[in-house]
Design a protein around this motif. Sequence first.
Motif, mmCIF file in Angstrom:
data_model
loop_
_atom_site.group_PDB
_atom_site.id
_atom_site.type_symbol
_atom_site.label_atom_id
_atom_site.label_comp_id
_atom_site.label_asym_id
_atom_site.label_seq_id
_atom_site.Cartn_x
_atom_site.Cartn_y
_atom_site.Cartn_z
ATOM 1 N N ARG A 113 -22.720 3.153 -22.148
ATOM 2 C CA ARG A 113 -22.892 3.882 -20.878
ATOM 3 C C ARG A 113 -23.513 5.255 -21.111
ATOM 4 N NH1 ARG A 113 -17.786 1.682 -19.892
ATOM 5 N NH2 ARG A 113 -16.780 3.666 -20.293
ATOM 6 N N GLU A 114 -23.230 5.838 -22.275
ATOM 7 C CA GLU A 114 -23.790 7.153 -22.586
ATOM 8 C C GLU A 114 -25.313 7.085 -22.636
ATOM 9 O OE1 GLU A 114 -22.768 8.575 -26.444
ATOM 10 O OE2 GLU A 114 -22.922 10.674 -25.852
ATOM 11 N N ALA A 115 -25.843 6.013 -23.244
ATOM 12 C CA ALA A 115 -27.294 5.851 -23.311
ATOM 13 C C ALA A 115 -27.870 5.747 -21.898
ATOM 14 C CB ALA A 115 -27.643 4.605 -24.124
ATOM 15 N N LEU A 116 -27.144 5.046 -21.007
ATOM 16 C CA LEU A 116 -27.608 4.882 -19.623
ATOM 17 C C LEU A 116 -27.553 6.204 -18.873
ATOM 18 C CD1 LEU A 116 -25.714 1.566 -18.865
ATOM 19 C CD2 LEU A 116 -28.190 1.806 -19.111
ATOM 20 N N GLN A 118 -27.698 9.203 -20.046
ATOM 21 C CA GLN A 118 -28.675 10.150 -20.575
ATOM 22 C C GLN A 118 -30.040 9.943 -19.934
ATOM 23 O OE1 GLN A 118 -29.114 13.320 -22.308
ATOM 24 N NE2 GLN A 118 -27.260 12.318 -23.046
ATOM 25 N N HIS A 119 -30.412 8.693 -19.659
ATOM 26 C CA HIS A 119 -31.803 8.426 -19.325
ATOM 27 C C HIS A 119 -32.037 7.893 -17.921
ATOM 28 C CE1 HIS A 119 -33.292 9.232 -23.314
ATOM 29 N NE2 HIS A 119 -32.356 8.462 -23.832
ATOM 30 N N LEU A 120 -31.041 7.271 -17.308
ATOM 31 C CA LEU A 120 -31.293 6.644 -16.013
ATOM 32 C C LEU A 120 -30.441 7.307 -14.933
ATOM 33 C CD1 LEU A 120 -31.291 2.877 -17.044
ATOM 34 C CD2 LEU A 120 -33.245 4.414 -16.882
ATOM 35 N N LYS A 121 -30.965 7.303 -13.716
ATOM 36 C CA LYS A 121 -30.208 7.882 -12.600
ATOM 37 C C LYS A 121 -29.334 6.796 -11.984
ATOM 38 C CE LYS A 121 -33.405 11.517 -11.218
ATOM 39 N NZ LYS A 121 -34.794 11.095 -11.501
ATOM 40 N N LEU A 122 -28.286 6.442 -12.672
ATOM 41 C CA LEU A 122 -27.369 5.436 -12.150
ATOM 42 C C LEU A 122 -26.021 6.100 -11.919
ATOM 43 C CD1 LEU A 122 -28.054 2.410 -14.535
ATOM 44 C CD2 LEU A 122 -28.796 2.635 -12.169
ATOM 45 N N ASP A 123 -25.288 5.658 -10.891
ATOM 46 C CA ASP A 123 -23.948 6.211 -10.730
ATOM 47 C C ASP A 123 -22.969 5.459 -11.624
ATOM 48 O OD1 ASP A 123 -23.186 3.883 -9.473
ATOM 49 O OD2 ASP A 123 -23.769 4.625 -7.498
#
Lengths: 326, 323
Positions: A113-116, A118-123
């Motif tokens: 989730r950390e990788a997500l 860092q890079h994507l605008k997801l809630d």
Amino acid sequence: MALLNIRNLSVEFATGGGSFRAVDGVDVTVDGGEVLAIVGESGSGKSVSMLAAMGLLPWTATVTADELSFDGRDLRDLSASARRKVIGREISMIFQEPMSSLNPCFTVGFQIREALKQHLKLDSSARKKRALELMEMVGIPAPEKRLTAFPHQLSGGMNQRVMIAMAIACDPKLLIADEPTTALDVTIQAQILDLLTGLQRDTGMGLILITHDMGVVAETAHRVAVQYAGWKVEDQPVETLFDTPHHPYTAALLAALPERATERRLPTIPGVVPGQFDRPQGCLFSPRCAHADDLCRSTVPPVQSAALGRARCHYPLSVPAKEKVQ
Amino acid sequence: MSGPVVTARNLSRHYESGGGMFKERQVVRALSEASFSIQPGKTLAIVGESGCGKSTLARLITLIEEPTAGDFTINGVEAVPENWDSLRTQVQIVFQDPYGSLNLRHRVGAIIEEPLKIKRPDISAADRADKAREMMAMVGLRPEHYDRFPHMFSGGQRQRIAIARALILEPKLLVLDEPVSALDLSIQSQVLNLLLDLQQSMDLAYLFISHDLSVVRHVADDVVVMYLGRPVERGSKEAVFSAPRHPYTVALLSATPSADPARVRKRIKLEGELPSPLAIPDGCPFAPRCWKAQDRCRAERPLLDDADHAAACFYPENPDDTA
């Protein structure tokens, strides 16, 4: 246009004993959807050249290149923050030792989730969903349960799957896998290689596979670059490389494979890879080469044409008849 | 004609682990019922993945640990702790990692001489040095290396030092625990050739432990395939590689990548991973991952018989082949 285009890349390390050139004039090109294997023995600069391209080398390294572009953008004059937007999102990397590249203090779910984050605008809930999806994509059984597991609770093969899940989390255009299966058993290696090539085919990303295992190369790569002591000595499609190697080093390396042996004694390459203090003049392979003469020992060899596997050699092997006439 | 160098019968080594005030002690069955013999001048290869007990076997044969069950003889002498001291000159070992197995503070000469110092105190220092230099020449080290330290050598040369140290007592059996897997390809072939030459000139028996099937195929005379601490297949190299019987051997062979891009791959994908040695399933240990497993496999453990080419399987592959 190539996805990753590197021309004349050199990396020098400042060491206690003076500067050491780990990579010397290497060209790398990868297209989207292509699997490039970089093979070489330890000290051939295969990992360093990729780390240099990603800007992950320490300050002791000086990186120079005539061109270093990814997807049309020049990576050389990118600021650190702009680079971080590319690295990990559009280019990502997996390493040899899954156990030591994961943080032992956090669950694997948190790390994906950390990788997500860092890079994507997801809630938060979308990230959770995506993490679960990724765990399924890389073939981890019972993913809901495994999301809350720590790296030490998983086997080496499972951890490598988690690393792959992190690397493909943001749909990268290029994945660099640095000896992804060296630490794993053969049956697990087969699973991981199938997974990587399957993902590569499904997503159409470029894949650079750094390895020393000729078997892995033969079974997964489309094109192969052979490195020796910081030089790229040959670059060929996989089918022709194994049939007609043009550089004497590639030929000797293939001959030394036990499975290709015809007699009880294996053909060997005498000597060892040159180190920092015993770099020869002229061709770096000349002290170990069976075909070397005075020209090889005095003059750095040119890079031959693509038909000759871009061999960096004065006297490439298996020259087609019509090229000899010219 | 002398008898086998080693004969092992039902060797087992179990470890107890864990346990505490509220927990029962658990038994790790690292090695169970391994039987084999090696003739002088021959190579027996032990093949298997991590956790299959191949290194435990090496520790038993080199008299580092005692088996918890079973017995073995070295040159006809029963290997019980009372005989260990005299037998240790006959079995020596070369470890996988030449960076970890040499003392960095000793010179090469001292490293090679040390076994002589301990086991043959009657030999004078000058004779010891002569012997060490002779051995160095045999393994392809130059005389000037005698006074150098291990850090000045590359991996391949360090492995030569380790081989010289192992052979200085003129053993009959050399245990090679993954001797080339830490080496680069071009160096690997040099060390393999050296081992083959030494075997011929000294009539050595090798117990060659490896996970690399292409190396095993090159050096071995006989092969034992192990899975979860048990031998599952035993036979001559030709028989095991050309007509493997146990499904695990078949899967292992198909998973090994071949350096031939034109080869048509018929890979058997094994599901799952090695079960923990703490919870070895009843019945056939390979049954949970096997594509041929039947109810009988899960209930009853198949045994390895005494045939020349034997497989511990109820439903072996290539059953017609009697080679």
